[in-house]
Design an enzyme around this catalytic site. Sequence first.
Site, PDB file in Angstrom:
ATOM      1  N   MET A 189      10.839 -26.526  20.450  1.00 23.57           N
ATOM      2  CA  MET A 189      11.139 -27.329  18.940  1.00 23.57           C
ATOM      3  C   MET A 189      12.949 -26.319  19.003  1.00 23.57           C
ATOM      4  O   MET A 189      13.396 -25.572  20.059  1.00 23.57           O
ATOM      5  CB  MET A 189      10.661 -26.545  17.988  1.00 23.57           C
ATOM      6  CG  MET A 189      10.927 -24.841  17.979  1.00 23.57           C
ATOM      7  SD  MET A 189       9.963 -23.976  15.965  1.00 23.57           S
ATOM      8  CE  MET A 189      10.995 -24.987  15.191  1.00 23.57           C
ATOM      9  N   CYS A 190      13.739 -26.918  18.099  1.00 23.27           N
ATOM     10  CA  CYS A 190      14.884 -26.219  18.213  1.00 23.27           C
ATOM     11  C   CYS A 190      15.982 -26.120  16.975  1.00 23.27           C
ATOM     12  O   CYS A 190      14.650 -25.609  16.076  1.00 23.27           O
ATOM     13  CB  CYS A 190      15.934 -27.131  19.763  1.00 23.27           C
ATOM     14  SG  CYS A 190      16.396 -28.366  18.306  1.00 23.27           S
ATOM     15  N   GLN A 191      17.389 -26.610  17.366  1.00 27.92           N
ATOM     16  CA  GLN A 191      17.103 -26.971  15.372  1.00 27.92           C
ATOM     17  C   GLN A 191      16.959 -28.301  14.516  1.00 27.92           C
ATOM     18  O   GLN A 191      16.728 -28.197  13.467  1.00 27.92           O
ATOM     19  CB  GLN A 191      18.875 -26.381  15.521  1.00 27.92           C
ATOM     20  CG  GLN A 191      19.670 -25.979  13.623  1.00 27.92           C
ATOM     21  CD  GLN A 191      18.967 -24.921  13.279  1.00 27.92           C
ATOM     22  OE1 GLN A 191      18.619 -23.987  13.831  1.00 27.92           O
ATOM     23  NE2 GLN A 191      19.203 -24.813  11.637  1.00 27.92           N
TER      24      GLN A 191
END
Length: 354
Positions: free
Chosen positions: A308-310
């Site tokens: 995941m990230c932003q």
Amino acid sequence: MAVVTCLSYLSRRSGAVLPVLPLSCNILSRFNVKQQERPKSRPTIRCYSSEIATDEAGNAPVSSNSTPALVSTAWLNERIAQKQATSQLRVVDVSWHLKFNGKEQYDKEHLPGSIYLDWMQCAQRTPLIPFNLPEVKCFSEYVSSLGISNHHHIVVYDRSEEYAGFLTAPRAWWMFKVFGHSNVSVLDGGLLKWKKENLPLTAEQPSFKKGHFDARLCKKLLRSYEDIMDNLTQEAELVVDSRPQAFFSGEGRMPGGPVMHHGHVPGAMNVPLLSAIDLEKGVLRSRDELIKIFENADVDLSKPMLLMCQVGITACGLALAADVAGRHDIPLYYGSWMEYGQRAPSDKVETGND
């Protein structure tokens, strides 16, 4: 050095925030994917084939993939010179940035024989998931209209400088894989490295006859918010977060972003995408270097995990890095922190770097 941090705010062009639609924010619901109890462990997933067929559950088939995740500028230049970009190869500019219009930049100059693909075409933006996946049928028709077929080897590139060509190109790479096309690679170093090596550029736009691209959603490569909440209890998959350390710790803030929690999913490990890029050379780090980076972050690439990230973009770059390191087809929580930070209760958010 200031860099764009995981595209950590809603996309803006010319100072205006692009509109989002108040639609269902769970893309798995849009594709009628039933939420099922997650097993305690998962096998490595290879979930696609250029020969489109589906199993009884509607998944694209599990198959091996010999196409390299990365190709070099020398490799691609040789094939363009051999006119392969007009036969079995499709070179695709997928540039997108907050600071410029990708299509306008493509119109000015691009790799010979390359076409421009808007990777947000057919996608429905929502407040929680501003960079949603395209609708399958629309994506099939759009990609076909560009002259791309399932038999083509697709090479994607972008012109980002702060990520050395590893911003939206990995997102497009991952997206093609999610839609059943394993025969896809990223140009190592992107347009920036291509130009530094004084390789040919053109403003001439090729014209290809309509292709036949049949997309099939590989559901196994996606994780939803509900999956993340289930995983907090089941601990079936390690969560690996590609955001910069400041955002992972909760200290970073999104300029003009929505009201949300700051921090990370409990138990998550942080491997910032920029750590996987050799910015001095403008290429992805070597396989051995990437393995060491994951090891130093206490991430065992042999174990079940998700990324995941932003907003679901730079995590694709980390998926590419993991692929080069030998771990293929890691699922992505496509809503990422933009969704989780707005939906999760405060007791499901951790701060700090430990």
